[in-house]
Design a protein around this motif. Structure first.
Motif, PDB file in Angstrom:
ATOM      1  N   HIS A 199       0.548   3.747 -16.462  1.00 35.98           N
ATOM      2  CA  HIS A 199       0.227   3.485 -16.982  1.00 35.98           C
ATOM      3  C   HIS A 199      -0.405   5.221 -17.286  1.00 35.98           C
ATOM      4  N   LEU A 200      -1.281   5.515 -16.050  1.00 35.02           N
ATOM      5  CA  LEU A 200      -2.080   6.734 -16.170  1.00 35.02           C
ATOM      6  C   LEU A 200      -1.927   7.477 -15.701  1.00 35.02           C
ATOM      7  N   VAL A 201      -0.413   7.187 -14.960  1.00 33.65           N
ATOM      8  CA  VAL A 201       0.341   8.568 -14.945  1.00 33.65           C
ATOM      9  C   VAL A 201       1.122   9.157 -16.190  1.00 33.65           C
ATOM     10  N   LEU A 202       1.766   7.495 -16.510  1.00 38.65           N
ATOM     11  CA  LEU A 202       2.711   8.242 -17.793  1.00 38.65           C
ATOM     12  C   LEU A 202       1.186   8.971 -19.234  1.00 38.65           C
ATOM     13  N   ASP A 203       0.640   8.571 -20.086  1.00 40.00           N
ATOM     14  CA  ASP A 203      -0.263   9.302 -20.042  1.00 40.00           C
ATOM     15  C   ASP A 203      -1.036  10.593 -20.151  1.00 40.00           C
ATOM     16  N   ALA A 204      -0.982  10.899 -18.923  1.00 40.33           N
ATOM     17  CA  ALA A 204      -0.811  12.123 -17.776  1.00 40.33           C
ATOM     18  C   ALA A 204      -0.366  12.714 -17.882  1.00 40.33           C
ATOM     19  N   PHE A 205       1.333  12.764 -18.106  1.00 36.58           N
ATOM     20  CA  PHE A 205       2.281  13.374 -18.318  1.00 36.58           C
ATOM     21  C   PHE A 205       2.392  13.382 -19.511  1.00 36.58           C
ATOM     22  N   LEU A 206       2.288  12.348 -21.153  1.00 32.60           N
ATOM     23  CA  LEU A 206       2.728  13.056 -21.579  1.00 32.60           C
ATOM     24  C   LEU A 206       1.489  14.464 -22.324  1.00 32.60           C
ATOM     25  N   LEU A 207       0.078  14.108 -22.750  1.00 31.85           N
ATOM     26  CA  LEU A 207      -1.103  14.813 -22.723  1.00 31.85           C
ATOM     27  C   LEU A 207      -0.634  16.173 -21.905  1.00 31.85           C
ATOM     28  N   ARG A 208      -0.036  15.863 -20.815  1.00 30.09           N
ATOM     29  CA  ARG A 208       0.278  17.721 -20.338  1.00 30.09           C
ATOM     30  C   ARG A 208       1.432  18.491 -21.050  1.00 30.09           C
ATOM     31  N   SER A 209       3.014  17.111 -21.571  1.00 31.44           N
ATOM     32  CA  SER A 209       3.380  17.960 -22.212  1.00 31.44           C
ATOM     33  C   SER A 209       3.343  18.159 -23.570  1.00 31.44           C
ATOM     34  N   LEU A 210       2.157  17.873 -24.075  1.00 26.80           N
ATOM     35  CA  LEU A 210       1.991  17.933 -25.044  1.00 26.80           C
ATOM     36  C   LEU A 210       1.286  19.588 -25.253  1.00 26.80           C
ATOM     37  N   THR A 241      12.590  19.482 -24.934  1.00 28.18           N
ATOM     38  CA  THR A 241      14.092  19.957 -24.669  1.00 28.18           C
ATOM     39  C   THR A 241      14.935  19.962 -25.697  1.00 28.18           C
ATOM     40  N   ASP A 242      15.089  20.515 -26.642  1.00 26.46           N
ATOM     41  CA  ASP A 242      15.663  20.145 -27.694  1.00 26.46           C
ATOM     42  C   ASP A 242      17.225  20.890 -27.466  1.00 26.46           C
ATOM     43  N   HIS A 243      16.586  21.824 -26.979  1.00 19.90           N
ATOM     44  CA  HIS A 243      18.185  22.736 -26.855  1.00 19.90           C
ATOM     45  C   HIS A 243      18.168  23.297 -25.883  1.00 19.90           C
ATOM     46  N   GLU A 244      19.874  22.636 -25.640  1.00 20.63           N
ATOM     47  CA  GLU A 244      20.285  22.872 -24.691  1.00 20.63           C
ATOM     48  C   GLU A 244      20.508  24.699 -24.041  1.00 20.63           C
ATOM     49  N   GLY A 245      20.480  23.737 -22.627  1.00 22.72           N
ATOM     50  CA  GLY A 245      20.494  25.585 -22.358  1.00 22.72           C
ATOM     51  C   GLY A 245      18.788  26.663 -22.336  1.00 22.72           C
ATOM     52  N   GLU A 246      18.664  25.845 -22.902  1.00 23.53           N
ATOM     53  CA  GLU A 246      16.929  27.297 -22.366  1.00 23.53           C
ATOM     54  C   GLU A 246      15.935  26.704 -21.469  1.00 23.53           C
ATOM     55  N   PRO A 247      15.828  27.207 -20.580  1.00 22.28           N
ATOM     56  CA  PRO A 247      14.783  27.502 -19.858  1.00 22.28           C
ATOM     57  C   PRO A 247      13.638  27.185 -20.282  1.00 22.28           C
ATOM     58  N   ALA A 248      12.660  25.260 -19.664  1.00 25.58           N
ATOM     59  CA  ALA A 248      11.798  25.313 -19.385  1.00 25.58           C
ATOM     60  C   ALA A 248      10.981  24.468 -18.653  1.00 25.58           C
ATOM     61  N   VAL A 249      10.410  25.112 -17.476  1.00 30.34           N
ATOM     62  CA  VAL A 249      10.001  25.398 -16.583  1.00 30.34           C
ATOM     63  C   VAL A 249       9.030  24.351 -16.456  1.00 30.34           C
ATOM     64  N   GLN A 250       8.089  25.115 -16.465  1.00 34.54           N
ATOM     65  CA  GLN A 250       7.023  24.330 -17.147  1.00 34.54           C
ATOM     66  C   GLN A 250       7.044  22.502 -17.279  1.00 34.54           C
ATOM     67  N   GLN A 251       8.048  22.024 -18.062  1.00 36.62           N
ATOM     68  CA  GLN A 251       8.133  21.001 -18.696  1.00 36.62           C
ATOM     69  C   GLN A 251       8.866  19.672 -17.605  1.00 36.62           C
ATOM     70  N   TYR A 252       9.870  21.058 -16.609  1.00 39.41           N
ATOM     71  CA  TYR A 252      10.391  20.515 -15.327  1.00 39.41           C
ATOM     72  C   TYR A 252       9.352  19.702 -14.373  1.00 39.41           C
ATOM     73  N   LEU A 253       8.906  20.610 -14.068  1.00 37.38           N
ATOM     74  CA  LEU A 253       7.481  21.168 -12.928  1.00 37.38           C
ATOM     75  C   LEU A 253       6.546  19.653 -13.591  1.00 37.38           C
ATOM     76  N   LEU A 254       6.296  19.317 -14.422  1.00 37.21           N
ATOM     77  CA  LEU A 254       5.715  17.983 -14.582  1.00 37.21           C
ATOM     78  C   LEU A 254       6.335  16.837 -14.597  1.00 37.21           C
ATOM     79  N   LEU A 255       7.695  17.005 -15.124  1.00 34.79           N
ATOM     80  CA  LEU A 255       8.821  15.528 -15.363  1.00 34.79           C
ATOM     81  C   LEU A 255       8.411  15.168 -12.896  1.00 34.79           C
ATOM     82  N   VAL A 256       9.163  16.742 -12.601  1.00 37.20           N
ATOM     83  CA  VAL A 256       9.081  16.686 -10.811  1.00 37.20           C
ATOM     84  C   VAL A 256       7.759  15.788 -10.444  1.00 37.20           C
ATOM     85  N   GLY A 257       6.484  16.460 -10.713  1.00 36.82           N
ATOM     86  CA  GLY A 257       5.400  16.122 -10.571  1.00 36.82           C
ATOM     87  C   GLY A 257       5.611  14.465 -10.450  1.00 36.82           C
ATOM     88  N   GLY A 258       5.362  14.296 -11.932  1.00 39.55           N
ATOM     89  CA  GLY A 258       5.129  13.259 -12.374  1.00 39.55           C
ATOM     90  C   GLY A 258       6.004  12.231 -11.917  1.00 39.55           C
TER      91      GLY A 258
END
Length: 249
Positions: free
Chosen positions: A139-150, A110-127
């Motif tokens: 480490h499995l939770v982390l790898d799943a989060f990294l893959l889904r973030s990509l 999320t490089d740019h401040e103020g730009e909505p990133a809803v999917q990334q936000y929901l991924l982080l909350v769930g992770g």
């Protein structure tokens, strides 16, 4: 002067002056936001205790102007805890290091401040929710989060069909630059030959097949984590500093 309200995850904090902090959050409606929280470093500040990394909070901002992100940093004037994920994370080293890498990943995507990133936000909350409950190995939770973030940022890897020509998998070779699994005809210099079990694991983490992921042998988990790290490094152009501290089984 305007008031804004949003919910978000605290990504990190920085000291400001003698008693204040700059709080970086990933919010639902405004993406990444940096705001000043006054007096939160005082010992008895309950306000500050709610604004620690990993916290899921409902926050009120005060901004000078009609936009939350303007010339100066907004003030964080109120916060209410939605979920204190930090309590189940910071007490365990493996969860803490995995969680720290998740926070860094969310900030990097999320490089740019103020730009909505809803999917990334929901991924982080769930992770973070999954991590704090100890439902799966950190480490499995982390790898799943990294893959889904990509994936939500447009870099979804292929672990079956050829990433270049679409030849149905399984395919033997893997190239981070080509987008994942590649066939014999599409392989490029630098391609590796991972074990089929590691590719099955990564596919399971990407799609949420936790039964398969939890049953995977440790050696294939380590191999899969190496592929995830290399793939993430390629697309972020530099690695995550926090990944070096993550414990692998």
């Amino acid at each position: 002067m305007s008031l804004f309200r949003d919910d978000g995850i605290v990504l990190r904090t920085q000291k400001l002056g003698e008693a204040d902090r700059i709080i970086t959050l990933l919010t639902r409606n405004h993406g990444r936001v940096r705001a000043v929280a006054r007096g939160v470093r005082r010992t008895k500040s309950k306000f500050g205790a709610r604004l620690e990394p990993f916290s899921h909070v409902d926050v009120q901002f005060f901004a000078r102007g009609s936009e939350l992100i303007g010339r100066g940093l907004p003030l964080c004037t109120q916060s209410e805890t939605i979920a204190p994920y930090g309590g189940g994370i910071v007490s365990d080293y493996a969860r803490y290091t995995a969680g720290t890498a998740m926070l860094e990943t969310a900030e990097r995507f999320t490089d740019h401040e103020g730009e909505p990133a809803v999917q990334q936000y929901l991924l982080l909350v769930g992770g973070l929710r999954t991590l704090s409950r100890g439902e799966h190995e950190p480490h499995l939770v982390l790898d799943a989060f990294l893959l889904r973030s990509l994936a939500v940022n447009g870099y979804a890897p292929s672990f079956g069909d050829c990433a270049k020509c679409g030849l149905p998998g399984p395919n033997r070779f893997f190239s981070v630059g080509a987008g994942g699994s590649v066939c014999v005809d599409c392989r490029v210099p630098g391609s590796v030959v991972p074990s089929p079990q590691a590719l099955v694991l990564l596919g399971a983490l990407l799609t949420g097949d936790w039964e398969t992921a939890d049953a995977c042998e440790a050696r294939f988990v380590r191999e899969g984590s190496g592929l995830v790290s290399a793939y993430l490094h390629w697309h972020l152009e530099r690695g995550l500093r926090s990944l070096r501290y993550v414990e692998k089984s």
